[in-house]
Design an enzyme around this catalytic site. Structure first.
Site, short mmCIF file in Angstrom:
data_model
loop_
_atom_site.label_atom_id
_atom_site.label_comp_id
_atom_site.label_asym_id
_atom_site.label_seq_id
_atom_site.Cartn_x
_atom_site.Cartn_y
_atom_site.Cartn_z
N SER A 87 -9.76 30.16 -9.03
CA SER A 87 -8.40 30.70 -9.03
C SER A 87 -7.87 30.77 -7.61
O SER A 87 -8.62 30.65 -6.64
CB SER A 87 -8.38 32.10 -9.67
OG SER A 87 -9.28 32.95 -8.99
N ASP A 88 -6.57 30.98 -7.51
CA ASP A 88 -5.95 31.19 -6.21
C ASP A 88 -4.71 32.04 -6.42
O ASP A 88 -4.19 32.13 -7.54
CB ASP A 88 -5.60 29.87 -5.54
CG ASP A 88 -5.35 30.06 -4.05
OD1 ASP A 88 -6.33 30.17 -3.30
OD2 ASP A 88 -4.17 30.13 -3.63
N ALA A 89 -4.24 32.65 -5.35
CA ALA A 89 -3.04 33.49 -5.45
C ALA A 89 -2.30 33.49 -4.13
O ALA A 89 -2.92 33.40 -3.05
CB ALA A 89 -3.42 34.92 -5.84
N SER A 124 -3.11 31.51 -10.02
CA SER A 124 -3.58 30.46 -10.93
C SER A 124 -4.99 30.77 -11.39
O SER A 124 -5.76 31.44 -10.69
CB SER A 124 -3.58 29.10 -10.22
OG SER A 124 -4.51 29.10 -9.14
#
Length: 210
Positions: A87-89, A124
């Site tokens: 994931s990433d943010a 994500s």
């Protein structure tokens, strides 16, 4: 190591592709046991105009970096599927994407900018089924509204150093920050980096596809 929630009928293993303490806590709260692997990628070299595209590209790059270190043949032959979650943010403030602050001055600028205003968080999640090769991903957006944040609080957060480990230096769950959160529109777990509802949905989809 096995999914611990009754609504997931198939046993499976999970690898969390993140060293984030918040993501580990959230996944544990969801009832899962998991192992952790991290991806060594140059996030700054990957740029996209839209935040939604940027966080998906980064989640995919992390998944690719981790799977390249694994013997995927072993996972394909195992009876139980293994799911890799990456994931990433990012934080979006006044139209600008904010990633992890690289200096005290940048962290100070970010946090003072949020004071009395609001930000969006764009996150994500990508779930890769290492047995079947199926990948399912998606994005989640939330908003955070702030009261005025005193300079003393900002300086204490910076000195503590945790702000440098999170997108935009944003720590909504931190005891110093919490009193100055006016409202969160969306899920708090989304703001913290791993939206539970989206993650559950993608786990189900990654297991369901042949």
């Amino acid at each position: 190591m096995v999914g611990g929630m009754a609504r997931n009928p198939l046993p499976f293993k999970i690898i969390l592709g993140s060293s984030s303490a918040a993501r580990k806590d959230i996944l544990a709260e969801m009832g899962y046991q998991f192992t952790v692997m991290t991806a060594d990628i140059d996030e700054k070299s990957m740029r996209r105009e839209k935040p939604e595209e940027l966080v998906m590209v980064l989640a995919e790059a992390k998944a690719n970096a981790i799977t390249s270190k694994l013997d995927t043949t072993t996972y394909k032959e195992e009876a139980e599927p293994t799911l890799l979650i990456t994931s990433d943010a990012v934080v979006v403030h006044e139209g600008e994407v904010k990633e992890k602050p690289s200096s005290k001055e940048e962290a100070r600028q970010y946090l003072k900018g949020y004071s009395g205003g609001h930000v969006s968080t764009v996150g994500s999640v990508l779930v890769t089924n290492l047995k079947t090769g199926v990948r399912r991903g998606g994005c989640d957006i939330a908003e955070v509204y702030f009261h005025d944040i005193p300079d003393e609080v900002i300086e204490n957060l910076i000195e503590e150093g945790v702000v440098f480990k999170v997108a935009g230096g944003l720590l909504v769950e931190h005891p110093l920050t919490l009193p100055f959160i006016e409202a969160v529109v969306g899920a708090i777990d989304s703001v913290m980096g791993l939206p539970k509802a989206l993650t559950e949905k993608l786990i189900h989809e990654a297991l369901s596809e042949p």
